[in-house]
Design an enzyme around this catalytic site. Structure first.
Site, short mmCIF file in Angstrom:
data_model
loop_
_atom_site.label_atom_id
_atom_site.label_comp_id
_atom_site.label_asym_id
_atom_site.label_seq_id
_atom_site.Cartn_x
_atom_site.Cartn_y
_atom_site.Cartn_z
N ARG A 85 0.81 -1.21 0.00
CA ARG A 85 0.00 0.00 0.00
C ARG A 85 0.85 1.27 0.00
O ARG A 85 0.50 2.29 0.61
CB ARG A 85 -0.96 0.02 1.20
CG ARG A 85 -1.88 -1.18 1.30
CD ARG A 85 -2.82 -1.30 0.10
NE ARG A 85 -3.65 -2.48 0.23
CZ ARG A 85 -3.33 -3.67 -0.28
NH1 ARG A 85 -2.23 -3.82 -0.99
NH2 ARG A 85 -4.14 -4.69 -0.12
N SER A 129 -11.17 -0.72 2.94
CA SER A 129 -10.42 -0.94 4.18
C SER A 129 -9.82 0.37 4.67
O SER A 129 -9.16 1.09 3.91
CB SER A 129 -9.31 -1.96 3.95
OG SER A 129 -9.85 -3.23 3.64
N GLU A 169 -4.97 3.61 5.76
CA GLU A 169 -4.67 3.31 4.37
C GLU A 169 -5.16 4.41 3.44
O GLU A 169 -4.66 4.60 2.34
CB GLU A 169 -5.34 1.98 4.01
CG GLU A 169 -5.07 1.47 2.62
CD GLU A 169 -5.66 0.09 2.39
OE1 GLU A 169 -6.30 -0.09 1.35
OE2 GLU A 169 -5.48 -0.80 3.24
#
Length: 301
Positions: free
Chosen positions: A173, A224, A294
């Site tokens: 990520r 998420s 994130e």
């Protein structure tokens, strides 16, 4: 800002829309109002836009599909750049060249129908190609770093150059572009593999059904919220300390998947941010783990 908009109109560098509610362009369906959006028609137009932005020293933000971003409730006094029109796709054998504004889900479906494998993981990620590269989006233990061979970018000095995979610092990520926010992704080249169309489509359908069962797709969200800590799952940590279903205003930690915060009705950005902060503090207190958000938080300072 007025002077910048006047010049942009004069040079006709793309469609301009003023006073735009950001909730109409983010999957959380929250955010303040942006002074203006611009949709460049070409990379050359974007080069000219960026020169004008620097001349007038106006804040800007490059927004993809708005699927991994949380704008504050405050007005965004600046220019939002949307690369939707940089959406050309060329497929030559197993090599795909695609504009930054193209939908990642749409691309995943397109290459699957041509029997190309490697983008199955992206079939449920509702972002743009450029945004996916910026975040190094991924799922099922795969991400963009596995398939991107090179990226055409606009540099801070106004040059258009190509960068190859090893220069892009892809990690979980994370990518070069998160540390160098003044570089803009224009186009990507992907290397896929030949597969069996029916098997690829069957796998994507199976994963779609699993997402419908396990993720709160019936509500606005941005996927998420937290990165998974090493060898652990953020959702399980949040669930195990009993935070599923917790609400703040119109936002809720999903009872279906604890690593999703959903807008259950007229949530504000602050409602969502409050839940993020509460989760971080509670997980830290209970597990001594610092969860990393994130999603991209914009216009909060």
């Amino acid at each position: 800002m007025k002077e910048l908009l006047k010049e942009l109109h004069t040079y006709k560098l793309g469609k301009i829309v003023e006073h735009v509610p950001l909730k109409e362009h983010t999957t959380y369906r929250v955010g303040g109002t942006a002074d203006a959006f611009i949709y460049p028609k070409t990379a050359t137009d974007l080069v000219k836009i960026m020169k004008l932005i620097k001349t007038y020293q106006v804040p800007y933000f490059v927004l993809g599909k708005g699927s991994n971003v949380l704008f504050s409730d405050r007005p965004f006094h600046g220019l939002i750049i949307k690369l939707d029109e940089l959406d050309e796709v060329k497929i030559r054998g197993q090599i795909v060249t695609v504009g930054a504004g193209y939908s990642l889900m749409k691309l995943s479906s397109l290459v699957a129908r041509k029997g190309l494998s490697g983008l199955e993981f992206a079939s449920g990620i509702p972002g743009s190609v450029g945004g996916a590269i910026y975040m190094n989006a991924g799922a099922y233990k795969k991400d963009m770093g596995y398939i991107v061979t090179k990226v055409k970018v606009l540099t801070p000095s106004g040059r258009i150059i190509s960068m190859v995979n090893r220069e892009l610092n892809f990690h979980y990520r994370s990518s070069f572009f998160q540390q160098h926010k003044d570089y803009i992704v224009l186009e990507a080249t992907l290397k896929l593999q030949q597969g069996v169309k029916e098997e690829i489509l069957a796998l994507m359908q199976e994963r779609k059904e699993r997402r419908l069962e396990t993720q709160p797709l019936e509500y606005p969200s941005a996927g998420s919220v937290f990165r998974n800590p090493e060898n652990q799952y953020a959702g399980k940590l949040i669930e195990d300390i009993g935070l599923k279903g917790l609400t703040r205003g119109g936002a809720m930690i999903s009872p279906k998947h604890a690593n999703f915060i959903v807008n259950i009705g007229n949530a504000t950005s602050q409602d969502i941010k409050d839940l993020m902060d509460l989760v971080k503090v509670t997980v830290k207190d209970n597990y001594h783990i610092d969860l990393k958000v994130e999603q991209e938080l914009v216009n909060w300072e």
